[in-house]
Enzyme design. Structure first.
Site, PDB file in Angstrom:
ATOM      1  N   GLU A   1      73.847  72.385   9.940  1.00 13.29           N
ATOM      2  CA  GLU A   1      74.505  73.637   9.556  1.00 13.29           C
ATOM      3  C   GLU A   1      73.551  74.671   8.962  1.00 13.29           C
ATOM      4  O   GLU A   1      73.699  75.073   7.795  1.00 13.29           O
ATOM      5  CB  GLU A   1      75.643  73.343   8.566  1.00 13.29           C
TER       6      GLU A   1
ATOM      7  N   GLU B   1      80.690  66.362  12.998  1.00 11.46           N
ATOM      8  CA  GLU B   1      81.515  66.277  11.781  1.00 11.46           C
ATOM      9  C   GLU B   1      82.903  66.812  12.088  1.00 11.46           C
ATOM     10  O   GLU B   1      83.050  67.799  12.810  1.00 11.46           O
ATOM     11  CB  GLU B   1      80.962  67.119  10.618  1.00 11.46           C
TER      12      GLU B   1
HETATM   13  C1  GBH Z   1      79.940  70.237   5.954  1.00 13.65           C
HETATM   14  O1  GBH Z   1      79.981  71.545   5.580  1.00 13.65           O
HETATM   15  C2  GBH Z   1      78.678  69.593   5.468  1.00 13.65           C
HETATM   16  O2  GBH Z   1      77.771  69.369   6.523  1.00 13.65           O
HETATM   17  C3  GBH Z   1      78.905  68.341   4.692  1.00 13.65           C
HETATM   18  O3  GBH Z   1      77.768  68.014   3.982  1.00 13.65           O
HETATM   19  C4  GBH Z   1      80.115  68.503   3.803  1.00 13.65           C
HETATM   20  O4  GBH Z   1      80.295  67.482   2.903  1.00 13.65           O
HETATM   21  C5  GBH Z   1      81.318  68.626   4.701  1.00 13.65           C
HETATM   22  O5  GBH Z   1      81.131  69.609   5.658  1.00 13.65           O
HETATM   23  C6  GBH Z   1      82.614  68.893   3.954  1.00 13.65           C
HETATM   24  O6  GBH Z   1      82.522  70.089   3.255  1.00 13.65           O
HETATM   25  O7  GBH Z   1      87.108  79.116   3.747  1.00 13.65           O
HETATM   26  O8  GBH Z   1      89.053  77.762   4.112  1.00 13.65           O
HETATM   27  O9  GBH Z   1      87.960  78.806   5.993  1.00 13.65           O
HETATM   28  C7  GBH Z   1      81.175  72.232   5.901  1.00 13.65           C
HETATM   29  C8  GBH Z   1      81.092  73.696   5.697  1.00 13.65           C
HETATM   30  C9  GBH Z   1      82.160  75.587   4.910  1.00 13.65           C
HETATM   31  C10 GBH Z   1      83.400  74.106   6.401  1.00 13.65           C
HETATM   32  C11 GBH Z   1      83.400  76.339   4.640  1.00 13.65           C
HETATM   33  C12 GBH Z   1      84.621  74.942   6.207  1.00 13.65           C
HETATM   34  C13 GBH Z   1      85.502  77.120   5.409  1.00 13.65           C
HETATM   35  C14 GBH Z   1      86.800  76.783   4.818  1.00 13.65           C
HETATM   36  N1  GBH Z   1      82.304  74.407   5.590  1.00 13.65           N
HETATM   37  N2  GBH Z   1      84.464  76.076   5.471  1.00 13.65           N
HETATM   38  S1  GBH Z   1      87.816  78.202   4.653  1.00 13.65           S
END
Ligand code: GBH
Length: 452
Positions: free
Chosen positions: A167, A354
């Site tokens: 990411e 993921e």
């Molecule tokens: C991943 O990131 C990572 O790779 C991992 O380390 C982590 O633990 C896992 O996912 C869970 O978080 O604002 O409601 O639309 C995920 C990154 C960033 C995914 C923000 C979803 C938006 C949610 N993310 N996101 S929202």
């Protein structure tokens, strides 16, 4: 309607984790400090002051965790290698004890019949490299190449496929633009060079891996981007967000060029950052596969704040995870169709690296089972529509250190009691195990097994 049992023969089942989120043992065996050790030590950065200092103590308990994986019947395990265990200051010779840990881990996985799928960088940069500018410094890409050589030379005889970066968008946005993750810099659009330097690191590492006959993937967090309304202003904002979140990190790999960010009203700070030849280098080694981390779609409206050409808005009426993220399984095939249309024959086979959710139900996690089953059913519709999807690695095996949320967002198939380190499989663990067994049996016996 196709469902998850219609995922193709040979489809690979896995789970994902990351080093800083599970390993603990942050000062052991010569590991150097990472930007996450520094960040978590700063008051107010992580909820309740939690840190990854102990996490799931996986560094010591990996044999037990591999037994849990064996119990699931997994094909593959996606984990990350902590760069500061291999090079405590990010440069120089390998720390033998650091390499030895991943050597033991890989051998134990292979003994359990599980293929290791390592990620080289899942956000835990050696602090010494941050001190010289981190991913704002072009030199970090070259340091990453050296680190890749050390690890690939040690493990490449047993590890067939490698993920370079996890990411890069989130690392840029959360780490360098907004400062809610390590290294905690709030540079807004001045963070853009970290995109290019991460992609350059990918390109340099990809060439080194391919020279050794190894497969190369990247894990991008991609999101289907939708306009909040059909108004021209919302549509223009949607295109801008899509360019920044998705295309910035995928177009250079598959098409050999960046999207023209300035055309979307994004101040283009890449101009001085991209050197002649960089784009050729980034695209030179074809990806064996594209890793996709999918959580949810993103709805976009016209800007309300002059700094950025878009606004993120809530998805109306979507159910939510414990993290308050919207649950939209059909967003997954929607995303895959967009990739298929956008990149055509340049799109390599896809692996979902993921997908998962945090829940509040500790052991009888029916909401996770619903989340996973609906996403896998949606994924099956895309495979029956001609998209080549090779595998699915759910996030995550264990409840773990969820970055700025500390231990408050449990994503595991297995519950971890962080006082005692006791692991307890949840209902979703049993459910995933049975799914894998039934799917495998279906293809080995050509449809003779049915599932209730
Ligand atoms: C991943 O990131 C990572 O790779 C991992 O380390 C982590 O633990 C896992 O996912 C869970 O978080 O604002 O409601 O639309 C995920 C990154 C960033 C995914 C923000 C979803 C938006 C949610 N993310 N996101 S929202």
């Amino acid at each position: 309607m196709p469902d998850r049992f219609d995922l193709p023969a040979g489809f690979r089942w896995g789970v994902s984790t990351a080093a800083y989120q599970i390993e603990g043992a942050v000062t052991e065996d010569g590991r150097g400090p990472s930007i996450w050790d520094t960040f978590t030590a700063r008051p107010g950065t992580v909820r309740d002051g939690h840190t990854g200092a102990v996490a799931c103590d996986h560094y010591h308990r990996y044999p037990e965790d591999i037994e849990l994986m064996r119990g699931l019947g997994l094909d593959g395990y996606r984990f990350s290698i902590a760069w500061p265990r291999i090079q405590p200051t990010g440069t120089g010779p390998a720390n033998p004890a650091g390499l030895a840990f991943y050597d033991r881990l890989v051998d134990a996985l292979l003994d359990a019949g599980i293929t290791p799928l390592p990620t080289l960088f899942h956000w835990d940069l050696p602090q010494a490299l941050e001190d010289t500018g981190g991913w704002l410094n072009r030199d970090t890409a070259h340091r990453f190449a050296d680190y890749t050589t050390l690890v690939a030379d040690r493990l490449g005889d047993r590890v067939p496929a490698w993920i370079t970066l996890n990411e890069p968008f989130v690392h840029m946005a959360y780490g360098y633009a907004f400062g809610i993750h390590a290294p905690g810099r709030a540079l807004m659009l001045d963070a853009l060079p970290t995109a290019h330097h991460q992609l350059l690191a990918h390109g340099l590492a990809a060439a080194l891996l391919a020279e050794r006959g190894l497969d190369v993937l990247i894990a991008n967090n991609l999101t289907p981007v939708r306009p909040a309304s059909p108004s021209p202003a919302d549509l223009a904002a949607t295109t801008a967000y899509d360019a920044l979140h998705n295309r910035l990190f995928t177009d250079p790999l598959l098409l050999g060029h960046y999207p023209d960010l300035s055309a979307y009203g994004i101040t283009d700070d890449l101009a001085g950052t991209v050197h002649p030849g960089d784009l050729d280098l980034i695209a030179a080694t074809p990806l064996t596969g594209l890793g996709v981390n999918y959580y949810n779609p993103t709805h976009i409206a016209a800007p309300t704040d002059p700094g950025l050409p878009f606004t993120l808005v809530d998805i109306p009426d979507a159910p939510r995870t414990a993290f308050d993220w919207p649950i939209v399984p059909e967003g997954l095939p929607e995303l895959l169709h967009t990739l298929h249309t956008r990149y055509g024959p340049a799109l390599p086979p896809i692996t979902i690296t993921e997908n998962g959710c945090s829940t509040t139900d500790p052991l009888d996690d029916q909401s996770r089972i619903t989340y996973l089953s609906t996403h896998l059913d949606a994924l099956a519709t895309a495979t029956t529509q001609g998209i080549d999807i090779r595998g699915y690695y759910t996030w995550s095996l264990l409840d773990n250190f969820e970055w700025a949320e500390g231990y408050h967002q449990p994503f595991g198939l297995v519950h971890v009691d962080f006082e005692t380190q006791k692991r307890t499989p949840k209902a979703s663990y049993t459910w995933y195990r049975d799914l894998i067994a039934v799917h495998r049996a279906r293809w080995s016996k050509e449809g003779s097994v049915t599932f209730p």
